[in-house]
Structure formats: structure tokens, C-alpha cells
Design an enzyme around this catalytic site. Structure first.
Site, PDB file in Angstrom:
ATOM      1  N   LYS A 116      20.412  50.534   2.735  1.00 17.27           N
ATOM      2  CA  LYS A 116      20.404  51.026   4.100  1.00 17.27           C
ATOM      3  C   LYS A 116      19.858  49.969   5.039  1.00 17.27           C
ATOM      4  CE  LYS A 116      18.161  54.525   6.813  1.00 17.27           C
ATOM      5  NZ  LYS A 116      17.045  55.400   6.930  1.00 17.27           N
TER       6      LYS A 116
ATOM      7  N   LYS B 232      15.762  49.429   1.647  1.00 20.13           N
ATOM      8  CA  LYS B 232      15.795  49.897   3.026  1.00 20.13           C
ATOM      9  C   LYS B 232      15.178  48.812   3.909  1.00 20.13           C
ATOM     10  CE  LYS B 232      14.350  53.543   6.152  1.00 20.13           C
ATOM     11  NZ  LYS B 232      13.819  54.886   6.305  1.00 20.13           N
TER      12      LYS B 232
HETATM   13  C1  PBG Z   1      12.916  57.812   8.199  1.00 25.09           C
HETATM   14  C2  PBG Z   1      14.357  57.591   8.200  1.00 25.09           C
HETATM   15  C3  PBG Z   1      15.038  56.753   9.084  1.00 25.09           C
HETATM   16  C4  PBG Z   1      16.385  56.921   8.815  1.00 25.09           C
HETATM   17  C5  PBG Z   1      16.501  57.829   7.755  1.00 25.09           C
HETATM   18  N1  PBG Z   1      15.227  58.222   7.363  1.00 25.09           N
HETATM   19  C6  PBG Z   1      14.550  55.925  10.216  1.00 25.09           C
HETATM   20  C7  PBG Z   1      13.517  54.943  10.040  1.00 25.09           C
HETATM   21  O1  PBG Z   1      13.206  54.490   8.935  1.00 25.09           O
HETATM   22  O2  PBG Z   1      12.946  54.575  11.074  1.00 25.09           O
HETATM   23  C8  PBG Z   1      17.461  56.235   9.604  1.00 25.09           C
HETATM   24  C9  PBG Z   1      18.793  56.863   9.587  1.00 25.09           C
HETATM   25  C10 PBG Z   1      19.704  56.401  10.666  1.00 25.09           C
HETATM   26  O3  PBG Z   1      19.421  55.491  11.463  1.00 25.09           O
HETATM   27  O4  PBG Z   1      20.788  56.976  10.726  1.00 25.09           O
HETATM   28  N2  PBG Z   1      12.202  57.586   7.091  1.00 25.09           N
END
Ligand code: PBG
Length: 337
Positions: free
Chosen positions: A257, A203
Site C-alpha cells: 500500500k 505500507k
Molecule cells: C490508517 C489507514 C490509512 C489508510 C488505511 N488505513 C491512512 C493512513 O495510514 O494515514 C489509507 C487508505 C486510503 O488512503 O485509501 N491506519
């Protein structure tokens, strides 16, 4: 791969296999079906209430009863998983994030409501503190520092109430070190040995999460950025190390991601480990396609299906996408390209 010597033109003509849809479908190397899709939705309090997310045209925050309707829609369309994200009332956000392990918080209530009507529908919940944190971070914060080991204890409590509520898949999305092992052991220790973990393994600290943070109401709260725990966009080998660690700690599935800007990572991870690998086509990617389509600059449906198929081509088992119901409807519940 054995490379034959290709016949020279005109004996070889690539266009023979592109002449019509029948032959194109016959030789297609990858396919997209509704069964490949995970549909993330946003929840809010109330009854029979929906509220548009300004930066995500076509996406609403739904009250729990409407989330159950959405789950029925997903089931009819052949979408196997719903991922639930809460818009948490600012008054419930605290530095210790205790709303995260409230058995009756929004996501746990919605999970129970969906599983009561549709036991077969798989429900996935994020394990991370950001929707409940007055600091907006995925971990506990002290003196501006995001604490790793203290956060793990909070994540363990959060994961156990989510499993208890009936979540089928937990998605640790916080990027704290060691969280997969802690959560897996806690699940095994509490008779939740069938609860699956889809680790947000690779991520990245990304600008493409902006609209999501609006949707869950975390943008205002967030102080600073998430670069001390989410990955640096420059790195690829590091993604493989993160994935390897999460698999060793007990993840059943892994995720990359964001999606489209990281297709190279999807391909490396899927190729290297052979575990079910998922891509999250995140909110900013959705906003780009939906926004351009709204302005008539691209054909939204075609661009959406092309973007989703790209993840299958890269080797992903499936995709989390806000387009899931629209894509599934276009695919007609059929395996098609
Ligand atoms: C939070 C989380 C995020 C997303 C999914 N879980 C945002 C972040 O890490 O700030 C992002 C999903 C998206 O942008 O569609 N843990």
C-alpha cells in the site's frame, strides 16, 4: 524460462494474436473478476444518511443501514469482501483511543448488522488507532513520540472486540513492530482461531492517503507525519523484510500500500513469498482517476479497469479499491479482461 529463437519477420508477426477480442482474450495472461475485489467503505452515525466525501467524487460516508444496503449490492455483484472504516465523531477521540475497543463502536455495529443479514459476506476491519486518536496517529503518543509496545496492548484489545463482533479478516494497518504476533496470539487465546489476518505489511508513508484522512476525519487531528512507522518510499528490500516478518508472526495474507506507485513492490512480494498478496489502490489514486474522469480528461471506466488489471499482472491475488462496485458492474460478474 527457456527462450526459443524467434522466427524472423514476416514468419513471426506479433499482431496475429491481437487481431480481435476472441484471440486477445484467449491468450490473455491475467484476468480481473469481481471475485478479486475488496470494497472499502466509510461509515458515519445516523440513519438513512449519506454524505459525500469532497475529495473522492462518487464516494459517500454511509450510516449503518445504508452500509447494509451496500453489502447487499456487493453480494449481487460478486464482491466477496467489504472493508469498513469509521468517521468518528471528534468528541469520541481521546489520547488513549478507548473508542477503538468499544464493542459498540461504529465499525463493530456495522459488522454485526452486515453479518446478521449476509453471513457469507466477508467483513474486514482495520486494526489501528488513528480514527480514534485525538493525535491522529496510528499509535499512542507521548511527548510527540509514537509508542510501540504500549500501542500493541491497545491493538490487542481492539482486535479482540472486532473478532467478537464477527469480523472475518483483521487488517493491522498501524505499522507498529510485533503487532501481527501479538494479535495472532490473542486471537488463538480467545477461540478466534479462524479469524484471518491480512497484514498491511509494506505500507509506505504516502501523500496518496490524503483523501482517506478527510473521509475518516483524521486530517485535522494529525500532528506531524507518519514517517517514524510507515515505510520510506525509497525502499524495496525493506518491504521484503517486513513481509517476511509478518508471515513468520502469523499473517495469512499480506498487502502492499499504496498500489500503483508501488507495483514493483507488489511484483517482488508476490514473486518472492507466494502468499496471497493484495494491493490497496488508495484514496489518492482513486481521486486522481475519478477527478480526471470528471473533468473529461480521461475515460474513467477504461482507466479504472486498466489500473486494476495492472495489479493482477503484477501478481496480486486481489485489490482493495473504492472502484470495486463500479468495476464489478462493468465486469458483469463475469471473469473477463
Ligand atoms: C490508517 C489507514 C490509512 C489508510 C488505511 N488505513 C491512512 C493512513 O495510514 O494515514 C489509507 C487508505 C486510503 O488512503 O485509501 N491506519
Amino acid at each position: 524460462m527457456m527462450r526459443p529463437t524467434f522466427a524472423p519477420f514476416p514468419l513471426a508477426r506479433s499482431r496475429r494474436l491481437r487481431r480481435n477480442p476472441m484471440i486477445r482474450n484467449l491468450v490473455a495472461e491475467s484476468r480481473l473478476t469481481p471475485a478479486d475485489l475488496i470494497w472499502p467503505i466509510f461509515l458515519r452515525d445516523g440513519n438513512n444518511t449519506h454524505e459525500p466525501v469532497a475529495s473522492m467524487p462518487g464516494v459517500d460516508r454511509l450510516s449503518v443501514d445504508l452500509a447494509v444496503d451496500a453489502a447487499h449490492e456487493a453480494a449481487e455483484l460478486g464482491i466477496p469482501v467489504m472493508a469498513l472504516f469509521p468517521y468518528t465523531d471528534p468528541s469520541l477521540k481521546t489520547p488513549d483511543c478507548q473508542e477503538a475497543w468499544n464493542p459498540d463502536n461504529l465499525v463493530n455495529r456495522a459488522t454485526r448488522a452486515i453479518k446478521a443479514e449476509l453471513p457469507e459476506m466477508l467483513v474486514m476491519l482495520d486494526v489501528a488507532l488513528d480514527p480514534y486518536n485525538s493525535d491522529g496517529h496510528d499509535g499512542l503518543v507521548r511527548d510527540g513520540v509514537i509508542l510501540n509496545d504500549e500501542t500493541l496492548e491497545a491493538l490487542e484489545r481492539q482486535a479482540l472486540v472486532q473478532a467478537e463482533a464477527g469480523a472475518d479478516i483483521l487488517g493491522p494497518s498501524d505499522m507498529m513492530d510485533g503487532r501481527i504476533g501479538v494479535i495472532r496470539r490473542a486471537l488463538e487465546g480467545h477461540e478466534y482461531s479462524d479469524t484471518m489476518i491480512m497484514a498491511y505489511s509494506a505500507k509506505y508513508a504516502s501523500a496518496f492517503y490524503g483523501p482517506f484522512r478527510d473521509a475518516v476525519g483524521a486530517s485535522g487531528a494529525l500532528k506531524g507525519d507518519k514517517k517514524t512507522y510507515q515505510m520510506d518510499a525509497a525502499n524495496s528490500d525493506e518491504a521484503l523484510r517486513e513481509v517476511a516478518r509478518d508471515i513468520e508472526e502469523g499473517a495469512d495474507m499480506v498487502m502492499v500500500k499504496p498500489g500503483m506507485p508501488y507495483l514493483d513492490i507488489c511484483q517482488r512480494v508476490a514473486g518472492e513469498f507466494g502468499v496471497p498478496t493484495f494491493a490497496y489502490q488508495v484514496s489518492g489514486e482513486y481521486a486522481m482517476i475519478a477527478g480526471a474522469a470528471e473533468n473529461g480528461w480521461i475515460d474513467g471506466d477504461k482507466a479504472m479497469l486498466e489500473s486494476l488489471l495492472a495489479f493482477k499482472r503484477a501478481g496480486c491475488a486481489g485489490i482493495l479499491s473504492y472502484f470495486a462496485p463500479r468495476a464489478a458492474r462493468l465486469l458483469g460478474g463475469q471473469a473477463t479482461k
